[in-house]
Design an enzyme around this catalytic site. Sequence first.
Site, mmCIF file in Angstrom:
data_model
loop_
_atom_site.group_PDB
_atom_site.id
_atom_site.type_symbol
_atom_site.label_atom_id
_atom_site.label_comp_id
_atom_site.label_asym_id
_atom_site.label_seq_id
_atom_site.Cartn_x
_atom_site.Cartn_y
_atom_site.Cartn_z
ATOM 1 C CE LYS A 1 -4.503 0.750 0.202
ATOM 2 N NZ LYS A 1 -5.635 -0.133 -0.114
ATOM 3 C CG ASP B 1 -7.331 3.303 -0.524
ATOM 4 O OD1 ASP B 1 -7.686 2.126 -0.490
ATOM 5 O OD2 ASP B 1 -7.503 4.076 0.449
HETATM 6 N N1 GLU Z 1 -7.511 0.304 -2.607
HETATM 7 C C1 GLU Z 1 -8.263 -0.853 -2.970
HETATM 8 C C2 GLU Z 1 -8.318 -1.822 -1.803
HETATM 9 O O1 GLU Z 1 -8.348 -1.398 -0.670
HETATM 10 C C3 GLU Z 1 -7.831 -1.477 -4.284
HETATM 11 C C4 GLU Z 1 -6.424 -1.944 -4.361
HETATM 12 C C5 GLU Z 1 -6.015 -2.390 -5.754
HETATM 13 O O2 GLU Z 1 -6.858 -2.445 -6.656
HETATM 14 O O3 GLU Z 1 -4.830 -2.690 -5.919
HETATM 15 O O4 GLU Z 1 -8.399 -3.011 -1.952
#
Ligand code: GLU
Length: 447
Positions: A126, A166
């Site tokens: 992340k 996100d």
């Molecule tokens: N931010 C999204 C999550 O919390 C998507 C992450 C992604 O698609 O890599 O899963």
Amino acid sequence: MANIVEQYIEIAKKRNPGEPEFIQTVEEVLTSIEPVLEAHPEYVEAGLIERLIEPERGVSFRVSWVDDNGKVQVNRGYRYQFNSAIGPYKGGIRFAPNVYPGIIKFLGFEQIFKNSLTGLPIGGGKGGADFDPNGKSDAEVMRFCQAFMTELYRHIGAYTDVPAGDLGVGTREIGYMFGQYKRIVDRYEGVLTGKGLAYGGLSGRTEATGYGIVFFAREMLKACGESLEGKKVVVSGFGNVTWGTVQKLNELGAKVITISGPDGYILDEAGVSGEKVDYLLELRSSGKNICAPYAEKFPEAKFFPGEKPWGVKADLYIPCATQNEIHLADAEKMVANGTKFLCEGSNMPTTNEAIKYLMDNGVVVGPSKAANAGGVACSCIEMGQNAGHTVFSPAQVYEQLETIMVNIHKNAADAAARYGLGYNLVAGANIAGFEKVAQAMMAQGIV
Ligand code: GLU
């Protein structure tokens, strides 16, 4: 074994002082996987948990850019590459003023298990920055995204780490970051997901998270002999996730009676559907508050400024705004209102004590790492689309998404049952997500 789990939690606390969100998810996950550690002493022996709670790599970097007034601005960017045992690091980028390592680590840690639950080959990571896109001009957002990518590019790649959006990062931001990455490396590759449809994005990615949440909720209700038809649903938030959730709930015959924004919440007993959903979309892209204008346009709706919707009586609650939006007092209201279901849309929206209270009082809780995994699952499908130099149709995507969500629910329910925990999706999701990662880590030796 409880003792050893406590020791791991102590290690996490010592190593990550002042990062309560990260500790919260570590406690939640480790407590649930205790029976797995009991059954597999070799995991303890191999230091697997100490390795799991320590990111493989974390970078923090300066992001300098110039605002529209010619003033130099400095933000802090991050990427935590948590675990690559089952695939390249995968997880979104969050731009919000409250971003700091504790938030990125909590999201990165959750992502390990969520991504594993999808059944697809993606590890966990992340990133983000303490940048607030609200109130910034388009040119400022572009300059910020370019400056952010000018540092991040060296840490990512289609086979290394594939970020996505996100909170605060949508198609526009992904577009600017993708353009900058391509300019620097001079290579066209699927390094980011959530791209625009014109340049490698996946049909249906925008609504995937919300649709997936509703499929998951449908499975939860089905397991309890109920259906979404005619159910009253309290939903929070107003972003992408909320939008997809509201749409799918309406399609499957449920009635959405609330939505919320930073300014409060809207109670609309007639149901948030049709032109109201379109209007929400319009408001969202305007960057303004949503509740006050909604109540003005649709006077049958009631606006509760500065409040959250958790006291509203409903059959099902789906929080879709942000972390820790449901505390013990909110859980008490839900139980008093006789609800049976909470399906988490946003990442970790419920505090650990609120989850415990809900479950102790017979509420079925669908944890976010299972319920909202449809977003990242579709991201992985986008990676496949890019790597295969092809384009998938919306129908192909929706079909896969639904199958994936049904499987996640089944795997979580089965895992809990295997360990004699009954229909416990919170523990089951943690166990099922952990098992695959643990097997991969064991097979790959001490790295
Ligand atoms: N931010 C999204 C999550 O919390 C998507 C992450 C992604 O698609 O890599 O899963």
